[in-house]
Design an enzyme around this catalytic site. Structure first.
Site, PDB file in Angstrom:
ATOM      1  N   GLU A  93      27.801 -32.690  77.885  1.00 11.24           N
ATOM      2  CA  GLU A  93      28.793 -33.555  78.735  1.00 11.24           C
ATOM      3  C   GLU A  93      29.871 -33.886  77.904  1.00 11.24           C
ATOM      4  OE1 GLU A  93      30.500 -35.060  81.583  1.00 11.24           O
ATOM      5  OE2 GLU A  93      28.365 -34.840  82.060  1.00 11.24           O
ATOM      6  N   ASP A 120      32.898 -29.192  75.239  1.00 11.13           N
ATOM      7  CA  ASP A 120      33.083 -28.291  76.361  1.00 11.13           C
ATOM      8  C   ASP A 120      31.830 -27.438  76.436  1.00 11.13           C
ATOM      9  OD1 ASP A 120      34.767 -26.652  78.301  1.00 11.13           O
ATOM     10  OD2 ASP A 120      34.747 -25.201  76.603  1.00 11.13           O
ATOM     11  N   ASP A 143      31.849 -29.958  90.020  1.00  9.89           N
ATOM     12  CA  ASP A 143      32.850 -30.400  91.187  1.00  9.89           C
ATOM     13  C   ASP A 143      33.214 -28.994  92.008  1.00  9.89           C
ATOM     14  OD1 ASP A 143      35.451 -30.540  92.059  1.00  9.89           O
ATOM     15  OD2 ASP A 143      36.021 -31.466  90.276  1.00  9.89           O
ATOM     16  N   GLU A 219      22.987 -37.095  94.749  1.00 13.47           N
ATOM     17  CA  GLU A 219      22.068 -36.799  95.708  1.00 13.47           C
ATOM     18  C   GLU A 219      21.870 -37.893  96.666  1.00 13.47           C
ATOM     19  OE1 GLU A 219      18.344 -34.179  96.786  1.00 13.47           O
ATOM     20  OE2 GLU A 219      18.858 -34.533  94.606  1.00 13.47           O
TER      21      GLU A 219
END
Length: 238
Positions: A93, A120, A143, A219
């Site tokens: 993350e 990354d 995304d 979700e």
């Protein structure tokens, strides 16, 4: 000002690495998150190095290893690690508050089978993960870059699928989930065309949410907005 690597791809799915400088507006760490990083990083944190990890040394045992790309605040990742103590888990993350939250939750849950990168994901996957070493790679709610002109920024592309395949063991699984239907169709198109994979769906589409994936806040948000959620699972067969 932070130097952040963003994934971008051409029309053929070729990965193009671009470095963009921008202010990473990730919010301040809470006191609890900062304390968790300070206290838990020596045990659960992984400092990036462009050398493949020795997983048996990192975890002190031989076990199947699951890697999650972009774990957000880490709640579902910690839950998975708690529910499957026989497996090793690695999370990646870039947002520091998420790392702090994950480490805090992990400490409270008492999990010992979780390690975390604050780096990354593409660099970690390319350089720090040995080929054929993972039992599962997880990519949950990335995304969607829903505007057509931004589709090249989507992480699920042909070259990325091949990179993931190279890191999976034979029989290992690439598990994706999204609450954006058009992105699920894009994922399906990319993955059905990717060599060396077999769709685990009985009809070569999506699969029901497996028991090992907890419901996430993304979700729940999707349900509130009337959105569906689509899971895709592809097994490395070659």
């Amino acid at each position: 000002m932070s130097e952040v690597t963003t994934a971008e791809f051409n029309e053929e799915g070729k990965y193009l690495r671009k470095i963009r400088s921008f202010v990473l507006r990730e919010g301040r760490l809470t006191k609890g998150q900062a304390q968790a990083i300070e206290s838990q990083w020596p045990t659960m944190g992984l400092d990036y190095s462009p050398v493949p990890l020795n997983l048996s040394e990192v975890f002190g045992r031989e076990a199947d290893t699951v890697l999650e790309i972009g774990f957000g605040m880490g709640a579902s990742l910690v839950q998975m690690a708690k529910d499957a103590p026989e497996q090793n888990f690695i999370g990646i993350e870039v947002h520091k508050p998420g790392v702090g939250s994950c480490l805090s939750d992990a400490a409270i849950a008492g999990v010992t089978n979780l390690r975390v990168y604050h780096h990354d994901a593409m660099e970690v996957l390319e350089h720090a993960i040995a080929d054929g070493s993972l039992a599962r790679v997880q990519l949950f709610f990335p995304d969607p870059w829903h505007k057509k002109r931004h589709h090249k920024r989507r992480i699920v592309q042909a070259e990325f699928a091949e990179l993931v395949r190279s890191k999976l063991k034979i029989g290992g699984v690439f598990h994706m989930a999204t609450d954006w239907e058009e992105y699920s169709e894009h994922m399906l198109e990319v993955m059905n065309a990717a060599p060396g994979y077999k769709n685990q769906s009985v009809d070569d589409t999506v699969v029901p949410r497996p028991d090992h994936r907890p419901l996430t806040k993304f979700e729940a948000r999707g349900h509130r907005l009337g959105h569906g959620v689509w899971d895709l699972m592809f097994e490395r067969i070659v």
